[in-house]
Scaffold this active site. Structure first.
Site, PDB file in Angstrom:
ATOM      1  N   GLY A  52       0.789  -0.962  -0.053  1.00 34.05           N
ATOM      2  CA  GLY A  52      -0.089   0.072  -0.003  1.00 34.05           C
ATOM      3  C   GLY A  52       0.899   1.357  -0.049  1.00 34.05           C
ATOM      4  O   GLY A  52       0.731   2.117   0.841  1.00 34.05           O
ATOM      5  N   HIS A  53       2.038   1.300  -0.773  1.00 34.65           N
ATOM      6  CA  HIS A  53       2.857   2.287  -0.943  1.00 34.65           C
ATOM      7  C   HIS A  53       3.804   2.252  -2.178  1.00 34.65           C
ATOM      8  O   HIS A  53       3.692   0.974  -2.814  1.00 34.65           O
ATOM      9  CB  HIS A  53       3.735   2.499   0.230  1.00 34.65           C
ATOM     10  CG  HIS A  53       4.459   1.191   0.565  1.00 34.65           C
ATOM     11  ND1 HIS A  53       5.523   0.768  -0.201  1.00 34.65           N
ATOM     12  CD2 HIS A  53       4.310   0.414   1.614  1.00 34.65           C
ATOM     13  CE1 HIS A  53       5.769  -0.322   0.162  1.00 34.65           C
ATOM     14  NE2 HIS A  53       5.326  -0.723   1.504  1.00 34.65           N
ATOM     15  N   ALA A  54       4.237   3.300  -2.506  1.00 33.59           N
ATOM     16  CA  ALA A  54       5.451   3.235  -3.680  1.00 33.59           C
ATOM     17  C   ALA A  54       6.844   3.840  -3.104  1.00 33.59           C
ATOM     18  O   ALA A  54       6.913   4.230  -2.008  1.00 33.59           O
ATOM     19  CB  ALA A  54       5.171   4.090  -4.704  1.00 33.59           C
ATOM     20  N   ARG A  99       2.535  -0.550  -4.964  1.00 28.00           N
ATOM     21  CA  ARG A  99       2.211  -1.920  -4.830  1.00 28.00           C
ATOM     22  C   ARG A  99       1.583  -2.380  -3.537  1.00 28.00           C
ATOM     23  O   ARG A  99       1.539  -1.877  -2.475  1.00 28.00           O
ATOM     24  CB  ARG A  99       3.679  -2.653  -4.844  1.00 28.00           C
ATOM     25  CG  ARG A  99       4.548  -2.350  -3.728  1.00 28.00           C
ATOM     26  CD  ARG A  99       4.576  -3.563  -2.637  1.00 28.00           C
ATOM     27  NE  ARG A  99       5.539  -3.087  -1.663  1.00 28.00           N
ATOM     28  CZ  ARG A  99       6.656  -3.734  -1.536  1.00 28.00           C
ATOM     29  NH1 ARG A  99       7.070  -4.382  -2.805  1.00 28.00           N
ATOM     30  NH2 ARG A  99       7.450  -3.735  -0.686  1.00 28.00           N
TER      31      ARG A  99
END
Ligand code: TYD
Length: 139
Positions: A52-54, A99
């Site tokens: 839940g981040h890049a 992702r």
């Protein structure tokens, strides 16, 4: 600027042996960057999701050492889900992709290699911010 097209599954060497199989990775070989950091995910409760981040700079290489899970990648325009369920395949994730990881099976074990040291400042954790950065070519 990275897109989904720059990500992909990389088959790893598999040394078959009646005593048990062996696979390996090397910097700049199977893994297309120099490994700086290794971490792993384990005991993920059923139904939980990770990621839940890049990352702005960090590149990653993910292997399902046991069990299975899905990695959803998103470049701001297109999404793709990769299912990892074999210890002789890795997923290369370039920097600048959103992702999420889910559908972890019982006793799954995710081994992750990164290209830079841990730095919370390297994360983009807000999806709308990610899309804005991507749209303007800033990540
Ligand atoms: P995070 O990267 O958000 O986990 P995931 O993407 O798997 O859901 O990291 C979770 C926590 O662990 C967060 O507080 C940062 C910390 N962490 C480190 O201290 N070092 C590391 O190398 C990593 C990957 C995370």
């Amino acid at each position: 600027m990275s897109t989904i097209m720059n990500a992909g599954i990389i088959p790893l060497p598999k040394i078959l042996d009646l005593r048990g199989n062996l696979s390996f990775v090397e910097n700049m070989n199977q893994i297309p960057f120099s490994i700086c950091r290794t971490y792993w995910l384990y005991d993920v409760p059923g139904g939980e999701s990770r990621g839940g981040h890049a990352y702005r700079e960090n590149e990653e290489f993910v292997v399902a050492l046991s069990g299975s899970f899905d990695v959803m990648l998103d470049d701001g325009f297109k999404k793709q889900v990769f299912t990892l369920n074999r210890s002789y395949y890795g997923l290369y994730i370039p920097k600048g992709l959103w992702r999420e990881m889910d559908n972890f099976s019982t006793n799954s074990f995710a081994l992750e290699f990164g290209s830079v040291p841990f730095d919370e400042g390297d994360y983009v954790r807000d999806y709308n911010e990610f899309v804005q950065l991507k749209t303007h070519g800033k990540i």
